[in-house]
Design a protein around this motif. Structure first.
Motif, PDB file in Angstrom:
ATOM      1  N   ARG A  78      12.968  21.884   2.215  1.00  0.00           N
ATOM      2  CA  ARG A  78      11.827  22.681   2.197  1.00  0.00           C
ATOM      3  C   ARG A  78      11.849  23.690   1.223  1.00  0.00           C
ATOM      4  O   ARG A  78      12.943  24.259   0.919  1.00  0.00           O
ATOM      5  CB  ARG A  78      11.768  23.672   3.582  1.00  0.00           C
ATOM      6  N   THR A  94       7.115  21.360   2.838  1.00  0.00           N
ATOM      7  CA  THR A  94       8.191  20.714   3.724  1.00  0.00           C
ATOM      8  C   THR A  94       8.210  19.217   3.326  1.00  0.00           C
ATOM      9  O   THR A  94       6.908  18.671   3.391  1.00  0.00           O
ATOM     10  CB  THR A  94       8.032  20.926   5.071  1.00  0.00           C
ATOM     11  N   TYR A 148       6.377  21.788  11.404  1.00  0.00           N
ATOM     12  CA  TYR A 148       6.338  22.409  10.352  1.00  0.00           C
ATOM     13  C   TYR A 148       5.019  22.571   9.552  1.00  0.00           C
ATOM     14  O   TYR A 148       4.863  23.385   8.586  1.00  0.00           O
ATOM     15  CB  TYR A 148       6.876  21.294   9.124  1.00  0.00           C
TER      16      TYR A 148
END
Ligand code: ASP
Ligand code: MG
Length: 421
Positions: free
Chosen positions: A414, A385, A255
């Motif tokens: 997210r 995120t 992420y």
């Protein structure tokens, strides 16, 4: 056998080298492979050097002088005896770079990049090894290019694991020295050209050595106390993650958490080698541990910010569905242009995707698809995120913000947020 990895920030000056040597010295019971990055911002400086070289700009020599004097400056601080062989050694190491920049570039940009940029790691490891010698800490300098075998995808070389494993075991199993100092980030192709593993690739190098030697553990020494649950640049209060699983670490790296290089975890997970992230400023502190234990993954929520994102929406001009075949054409394009997708969503006749905002790549994309699709943008977006979120966290985060796109699974939320002034 343990593997220690020192990043650029840990060896950015003479004090840093002394401190790294102290940490190495205090590790008495095990054999040690020490993997080191280029000092401070050297890799960026070398990228500048490459640009000047490729542009045949005469300032290239000044730039090399600056890199030289930075390294000789550190050596002057470290070695009182100016007859120490390190001075001649550095000199010789620079000569090769001089040859390269005096000549016309002979290969592709990627080839030239890899032949020049690895210099930073050669210099840092020679200096550290010589300093350990001076302190009578027995060690051997190993050229990573002799043992890390890759293909010739310059700037993103792929490791030949079988060959590398063999070479590393051959080299290290019979060493009489307890400590080996070697470079992160570089390897070499079967034609013996230097290759690099991608920016910030030294963590991955540490994992390559650890995996090939079935090391007991890896320690990445950093200027933070461990893996934090958020970037202190964006959040006032951050918490150290005491213990997370390999899986959680991979997710966080995927992420966009920048503490460890994303490729580092897999080789360690495959061999169940624990990874510690510790502070070189406080080496006795516990740091963070990454291993197979997942029971504490959800202890604290983690926040990952990606700034300067661009949200691109495609809608079909003729009201056709965007079906699998069309999606695969679009994805093919992304891969040709070199755009990597940070998040995506699709509906019947539209398709939305978020990238790092790289203007020239986005323009190329727009040109390639404009005949078939209407393309709209949102620039300066932020992708956030949150792992292990709570409703409260999300409410606080979204207050007064415009959400362009959102996705939630059980453990991950997210959001792509618009640039609100
Ligand atoms: N020196 C290289 C870089 O800055 C590799 C690394 O630091 O991991 O990208
Ligand atoms: Mg670096």
């Amino acid at each position: 056998m343990k593997v220690f990895k020192f990043g650029g920030a840990s060896v950015k000056d003479a004090e840093g080298v002394k401190n790294a040597a102290k940490i190495i010295e205090s590790q008495l019971d095990d054999k040690l492979v020490v993997v080191v990055s280029a000092m401070g911002k050297t890799t960026n400086a070398l990228e500048g050097l490459l640009r000047l070289h490729l542009g045949r700009n005469v300032e290239v020599f000044q730039q090399l002088e600056a890199i030289k004097s930075f390294h000789f400056g550190i050596c002057n601080d470290l070695f009182e005896n100016k007859k120490n062989p390190i001075f001649q050694e550095l000199h010789n190491t620079f000569v090769e770079a001089e040859w390269q920049i005096e000549d016309e570039p002979i290969g592709t940009r990627g080839f030239e990049y890899d032949q020049l940029i690895g210099l930073g790691e050669l210099l840092s490891t020679k200096i550290l090894s010589a300093y350990l010698d001076m302190k009578e800490v027995e060690n051997i300098w190993v050229d990573a290019r002799d043992v890390v075998r890759t293909d010739n995808t310059y700037q993103a070389a792929k490791v030949d694991w079988d060959e590398t494993g063999r070479l590393i075991q051959d080299k290290f199993s019979n060493l009489s020295e307890r400590i080996a100092v070697t470079q992160g980030f570089i390897g070499s192709s079967s034609e013996n050209f230097t290759t690099t593993l991608g920016r910030e690739g030294s963590d991955f190098s540490a994992a390559i050595f650890a995996s090939s030697l079935n090391a007991k553990e890896v320690v990445i020494w950093k200027d933070v106390e461990g893996m934090l649950n958020a970037d202190p640049k964006h959040y006032e209060s951050t918490v150290k993650l005491e213990n997370i699983s390999y899986k959680e670490a991979v997710e966080l790296a995927y992420y966009g958490a920048s503490v460890i290089h994303p490729k580092t975890v897999k080789p360690l997970e495959n061999r169940q080698i624990p990874l510690f992230v510790k502070s070189f400023k406080d080496p006795a502190a516990s740091g963070s541990l990454i291993n197979k234990n997942s029971s504490r993954d959800g202890d604290v929520p983690s926040y990952i910010h990606k700034e300067n994102q661009i949200l691109v929406s495609f809608s079909s001009r003729d009201f056709d569905f965007i079906d699998e075949r069309k999606l695969s054409e679009i994805f093919e394009l992304f891969s040709i242009i070199g755009l990597s997708v940070n998040i995506l969503q699709n509906s019947a006749i539209s398709f939305t995707v978020v990238f790092d905002n790289d203007r020239s790549k986005i323009d190329e994309l727009r040109k390639a698809v404009s005949e078939k699709y209407k393309v709209t943008y949102n620039e300066r977006a932020t992708l956030i995120t949150i792992r292990h979120f709570t409703d409260q966290i999300i409410n606080d985060l979204l207050k007064d913000r415009t959400v362009l796109l959102e996705q939630r699974t059980r453990s991950t939320a997210r959001f792509v947020l618009a640039y609100d002034i």
